[in-house]
Design a protein around this motif. Structure first.
Motif, short mmCIF file in Angstrom:
data_model
loop_
_atom_site.label_atom_id
_atom_site.label_comp_id
_atom_site.label_asym_id
_atom_site.label_seq_id
_atom_site.Cartn_x
_atom_site.Cartn_y
_atom_site.Cartn_z
N GLN A 244 0.85 -1.20 0.00
CA GLN A 244 0.00 0.00 0.00
C GLN A 244 0.88 1.24 0.00
O GLN A 244 1.90 1.28 0.70
N SER A 257 -3.05 3.92 -2.77
CA SER A 257 -2.94 3.09 -3.97
C SER A 257 -2.13 1.84 -3.63
O SER A 257 -1.55 1.75 -2.54
N THR A 258 -2.12 0.91 -4.55
CA THR A 258 -1.37 -0.33 -4.32
C THR A 258 -0.32 -0.50 -5.42
O THR A 258 -0.60 -0.17 -6.58
N THR A 259 0.84 -0.97 -5.07
CA THR A 259 1.87 -1.21 -6.08
C THR A 259 1.57 -2.54 -6.78
O THR A 259 0.91 -3.41 -6.21
N ASP A 260 2.08 -2.67 -8.00
CA ASP A 260 1.88 -3.95 -8.70
C ASP A 260 3.00 -4.92 -8.34
O ASP A 260 3.83 -4.62 -7.47
N TRP A 265 3.76 2.05 -8.97
CA TRP A 265 2.45 2.63 -8.61
C TRP A 265 2.24 3.93 -9.37
O TRP A 265 3.20 4.57 -9.81
#
Ligand SMILES: Nc1ncnc2c1ncn2[C@@H]1O[C@H](COP(=O)(O)OP(=O)(O)OP(=O)(O)O)[C@@H](O)[C@H]1O
Ligand SMILES: [Mg+2]
Length: 343
Positions: A244, A257-260, A265
């Motif tokens: 996160q 947001s969330t990183t992949d 991000w």
């Protein structure tokens, strides 16, 4: 038109001028000769305008209710996006007091070629043909103060004298507001397809867009749609994969947001709010042509003379321009009977 600053040739000097019987060959009085000369000039201009209408498939005017919303940036972007699709495109910069299209294209030092009374456009990236009042101004630091009628006369003559050749599209950029210039162009150049209105995302966009749409209505041109410029600004970053992240937004609230899986991000900040352009289009019942991101690279590009579409052809801004252009093309192709004629 003899007081026009761009008269390079006697009597408007269009190609057929000398092949016609000239007033000198008759025994008319000086007054009659002057009247005949004027009638010839008018006739030549009318024929020239008809020719321009036939040679240029689509003519699009770019307007906004107020200044600084990105009309010139958008005009250049639309022209470049069309040109990189392989279309033959011209851009005409009608802004006499602040003509900055050549600078945005890095061709401000170009000189216009004049031959047989015709002005040949400068050539920009992707073969884009460029005509700007900037090419006629000797000292860019000196303000240009032309009396209204001379200015409008110059614009009329300018339009008639440019040798565009065959074009798929001509994009016309204007000074801000609903001034005399768009009126003059719409009255001089036949077959204008319509008006693209540029706005920014704030709530006041509605007010400004309404003004522009009403203006299109008063000059009996269809509104092809509204473009929202300087929409959200997207931040990109890297952090732990699948984690996160939190970014402080412009209103002071955190955006999560969330990183992949690679840890990338991105978060889009609505710097100037968002959605004003789309809301305006919906409320005013005209097409929404799309949103262009706020992109600091556009400002740098404007200064360096390398438009974002050229500097980063695969970037998000170039893609956004392509999407807007596709929507404009949909409106244009449907414009045999225009989709949205507001008159
Ligand atoms: N999407 C964008 N992101 C960031 N900056 C932008 C964007 N669009 C335009 N700008 C910047 O905003 C400023 C004004 O843009 P531009 O000159 O295109 O506006 P304009 O409407 O043509 O202005 P004027 O009314 O004076 O003719 C420029 O510095 C330009 O680089
Ligand atoms: Mg401008």
């Amino acid at each position: 038109m003899s007081d026009s600053p761009i008269s390079h040739h006697p009597g408007g000097g269009l190609p057929m001028a000398d092949s016609q019987g000239t007033p000198e060959e008759t025994s008319a009085s000086p007054e009659q000769k002057a009247q005949m000369e004027q009638a010839y000039a008018q006739m030549r201009r009318k024929m020239r305008m008809t020719q321009l209408d036939e040679e240029i498939k689509h003519k699009v005017m770019v307007l906004s209710g107020k200044g600084g919303v990105g009309k010139s940036t958008v005009s250049v972007g639309l022209a470049l996006s069309l040109a990189r699709q392989g279309k033959k495109v011209g851009i005409m910069d009608i802004d006499i007091t602040g003509p900055n299209v050549p600078k945005m294209l890095g061709i401000e030092d170009a000189e216009l070629h004049v031959e047989d009374g015709q002005i040949f456009p400068a050539i920009g990236p992707h073969g884009l043909k460029v005509i700007s009042m900037a090419f006629l101004i000797e000292d860019p630091d000196k303000p240009v103060i032309w009396r209204g009628p001379i200015k409008l006369g110059a614009i009329q003559q300018f339009i008639g004298d440019v040798a565009w050749g065959e074009l798929d599209a001509l994009i016309i950029d204007f000074p801000p507001g609903t001034s005399d210039e768009p009126l003059t162009v719409s009255q001089s150049l036949p077959g204008i397809d319509g008006v693209v209105i540029v706005t920014t995302p704030q709530d006041v966009a509605l007010l400004d867009s309404r003004k522009s749409i009403n203006f299109a209505k008063t000059i009996s041109l269809p509104c092809l749609g509204v473009v929202e410029n300087m929409s959200g600004y997207t931040l990109h970053g890297k952090a732990e994969p699948n984690s996160q992240i939190s970014v402080m937004g412009p209103t002071g609230t955190a955006i999560e947001s969330t990183t992949d899986e690679n840890g990338d991000w991105s978060v889009t900040l609505d710097v100037f709010k968002s959605g004003g352009g789309e809301a305006a289009a919906v409320e005013l019942e005209v097409p929404f042509l799309g949103a262009l991101p706020f992109d600091p690279g556009i400002v740098r590009g404007g200064d360096d003379g390398v438009h974002r579409i050229i500097a980063e052809p695969d970037g998000a801004t170039a893609a956004a321009f392509d999407a807007v252009v596709n929507n404009v093309l949909v409106e244009l192709e449907g414009s045999s009977g225009p989709t949205v004629r507001i008159s």
